[in-house]
Design a protein around this motif. Sequence first.
Motif, mmCIF file in Angstrom:
data_model
loop_
_atom_site.group_PDB
_atom_site.id
_atom_site.type_symbol
_atom_site.label_atom_id
_atom_site.label_comp_id
_atom_site.label_asym_id
_atom_site.label_seq_id
_atom_site.Cartn_x
_atom_site.Cartn_y
_atom_site.Cartn_z
ATOM 1 N N ILE A 114 -32.841 62.661 76.344
ATOM 2 C CA ILE A 114 -31.875 61.640 76.757
ATOM 3 C C ILE A 114 -31.661 60.671 75.604
ATOM 4 N N PHE A 115 -30.392 60.358 75.348
ATOM 5 C CA PHE A 115 -30.036 59.340 74.353
ATOM 6 C C PHE A 115 -29.260 58.249 75.067
ATOM 7 N N GLY A 116 -29.798 57.032 75.081
ATOM 8 C CA GLY A 116 -29.140 55.926 75.749
ATOM 9 C C GLY A 116 -28.728 54.840 74.785
ATOM 10 N N HIS A 117 -27.459 54.458 74.837
ATOM 11 C CA HIS A 117 -26.928 53.411 73.950
ATOM 12 C C HIS A 117 -26.670 52.149 74.765
ATOM 13 N N GLY A 118 -27.135 50.993 74.285
ATOM 14 C CA GLY A 118 -26.879 49.726 74.957
ATOM 15 C C GLY A 118 -27.464 49.710 76.353
ATOM 16 N N THR A 119 -26.646 49.352 77.348
ATOM 17 C CA THR A 119 -27.132 49.367 78.733
ATOM 18 C C THR A 119 -27.485 50.781 79.181
ATOM 19 N N GLY A 120 -26.920 51.785 78.500
ATOM 20 C CA GLY A 120 -27.317 53.165 78.763
ATOM 21 C C GLY A 120 -28.786 53.409 78.445
ATOM 22 N N GLY A 121 -29.376 52.537 77.606
ATOM 23 C CA GLY A 121 -30.801 52.640 77.325
ATOM 24 C C GLY A 121 -31.640 52.313 78.541
ATOM 25 N N VAL A 122 -31.173 51.381 79.384
ATOM 26 C CA VAL A 122 -31.872 51.071 80.631
ATOM 27 C C VAL A 122 -31.784 52.264 81.583
ATOM 28 N N SER A 123 -30.588 52.847 81.697
ATOM 29 C CA SER A 123 -30.426 54.044 82.528
ATOM 30 C C SER A 123 -31.275 55.196 82.008
ATOM 31 N N ALA A 124 -31.406 55.295 80.689
ATOM 32 C CA ALA A 124 -32.221 56.347 80.092
ATOM 33 C C ALA A 124 -33.684 56.179 80.477
ATOM 34 N N ALA A 125 -34.191 54.950 80.428
ATOM 35 C CA ALA A 125 -35.576 54.704 80.815
ATOM 36 C C ALA A 125 -35.796 55.023 82.294
ATOM 37 N N LEU A 126 -34.832 54.633 83.137
ATOM 38 C CA LEU A 126 -34.951 54.923 84.570
ATOM 39 C C LEU A 126 -34.977 56.424 84.832
ATOM 40 N N ALA A 127 -34.121 57.174 84.145
ATOM 41 C CA ALA A 127 -34.093 58.625 84.330
ATOM 42 C C ALA A 127 -35.354 59.281 83.780
ATOM 43 N N ALA A 128 -35.841 58.803 82.626
ATOM 44 C CA ALA A 128 -37.042 59.368 82.022
ATOM 45 C C ALA A 128 -38.271 59.111 82.878
#
Length: 266
Positions: A114-128
């Motif tokens: 998973i690669f999360g940019h900006g607020t997508g980084g929060v979503s990435a952590a939640l998915a991980a």
Amino acid sequence: IDVVYSALKAGPIWQRTIITKPKGAGPFPIVVYFQDYGCESLDQPYPPYRPIRQFAHTLAELGVAVMRIEKPGIGDSEGPPCTECGFETERAAFDAAVPYAKSLPFVDANEVHIFGHGTGGVSAALAAAKYDVASVIVFGTYCRPFKDHLHRNELRFAAVSGIPESKSEETVALADKYFGMLLDEKKAPYEILFDCPELDAYVEVRDGDDSTKIFGVDYRYWQELNAVNVDEVWSNVDDLVLALWGDADYASGQEDHQRIADIVNA
């Protein structure tokens, strides 16, 4: 390389996926890209210098597939207008993307990243924290209470703008008051401006005359994002993590990325 247009279902909504992959049957590793806030389409075949196109095509040329997800209301995706969606609606598609990627016949299910940019980084952590993935990479994100992140952003914006210190202190104080009412008291922008007309000029400069949008998206997006305990989420991630930050990035802080590493390594 090949570009494959497909779709995944997030709740009742079908959302467009754009997969850039090496030619052949695979199986290939895949990077699932979680976009920052905002409503820009990720279907960008031209011009060739667009960053997301370079990101996807370069990895595919190196043997790694990349999947992008169009947000609700963008491109071929169903759903309400993207600018009216909350963080949880946006995250639902990101969350559904991981098992979807694992199910693809040309993907190595043990090599989903998973690669999360900006607020997508929060979503990435939640998915991980929820799914078994090979790694999670974040870029230009944050790791602290969201209101504190916004405060630090205002300080950084003032520093790079070159405005006088007295003026920057005034702007930061207005921002703190505005976002405190938005996030702590959960008021809408139009309610805040009714109660505190002295904030009108600050809001007008940044968001124009739309009394429901902040940074171009619905104000409830930020209230939902603020409810996420980012430290706690990262403490539940048990995967390889790479936190990237560029020294010209004034919308996020190096210290947040170090904080992610410290939490994950604890």
